[in-house]
Write an enzyme that holds these catalytic residues in place. Structure first.
Site, PDB file in Angstrom:
ATOM      1  N   GLY A  45     -23.114 -26.448  13.600  1.00 19.48           N
ATOM      2  CA  GLY A  45     -23.153 -27.844  14.034  1.00 19.48           C
ATOM      3  C   GLY A  45     -21.868 -28.274  14.732  1.00 19.48           C
ATOM      4  N   CYS A  46     -20.733 -27.832  14.219  1.00 18.05           N
ATOM      5  CA  CYS A  46     -19.449 -28.226  14.802  1.00 18.05           C
ATOM      6  C   CYS A  46     -19.247 -27.585  16.171  1.00 18.05           C
ATOM      7  CB  CYS A  46     -18.305 -27.869  13.863  1.00 18.05           C
ATOM      8  SG  CYS A  46     -18.391 -28.794  12.304  1.00 18.05           S
ATOM      9  N   THR A  47     -19.724 -26.365  16.335  1.00 19.90           N
ATOM     10  CA  THR A  47     -19.642 -25.712  17.637  1.00 19.90           C
ATOM     11  C   THR A  47     -20.546 -26.431  18.635  1.00 19.90           C
ATOM     12  OG1 THR A  47     -19.077 -23.587  16.644  1.00 19.90           O
ATOM     13  CG2 THR A  47     -19.976 -23.531  18.878  1.00 19.90           C
TER      14      THR A  47
END
Length: 152
Positions: A45-47
């Site tokens: 998700g952060c990527t």
């Protein structure tokens, strides 16, 4: 509880992915700041979120905004993450989570949250968006608000 629209954004200084100190108030002297807190480098998700900010970075820049990401990852982790994904914006290392705590950027009070703040040049929070799973609106809504602020 996270800071709300209309509140003053707390100033801070943290190291960026190269280890250089970055101070919020200095960035606000020149541009609106889109400050986004995220849980961890190199997670799915952060990527996706970082790459979405990357893909829209020119739009933010053209609209008069600086994008800054913050997590508790190390300077070294941020350097690798930014390099791997060609991120053109600043990533700050909040190792002790002090800034995250100031902004209330947590879920259930303890888990690092995914929260985006749009801060005007006077240091006032003009928009917040918090969602761990719904990543797209972090970028879309932030860009919409930046354009509204800089058009006025």
């Amino acid at each position: 509880m996270s800071l709300q629209v209309g509140e003053t954004a707390p100033d801070f200084t943290l190291p960026d992915q190269s280890g250089a100190p970055v101070t919020l108030s200095e960035k606000l002297a020149d541009r609106v700041v889109v400050l986004y807190f995220y849980p961890k480098d190199n997670t799915r998700g952060c990527t996706a979120e970082a790459c979405s900010f990357r893909d829209n970075y020119e739009c933010f820049s053209d609209a008069g905004a600086e994008v800054i990401g913050i997590s508790s990852d190390s300077v070294e982790s941020h350097e690798k993450f930014a390099g791997r994904h060609e991120l053109p914006f600043i990533l700050l290392s909040d190792k002790d989570r002090a800034v995250r705590k100031q902004y209330g950027a947590t879920t259930l009070g303890v888990v690092p949250g995914r929260i985006t703040f749009v801060i005007d040049r006077d240091g006032v929070i003009r928009h917040t968006f918090s969602s761990m799973a719904n990543i797209g609106p972090h970028v879309e809504e932030a860009l919409r608000v930046v354009r509204e602020l800089t058009a006025a």
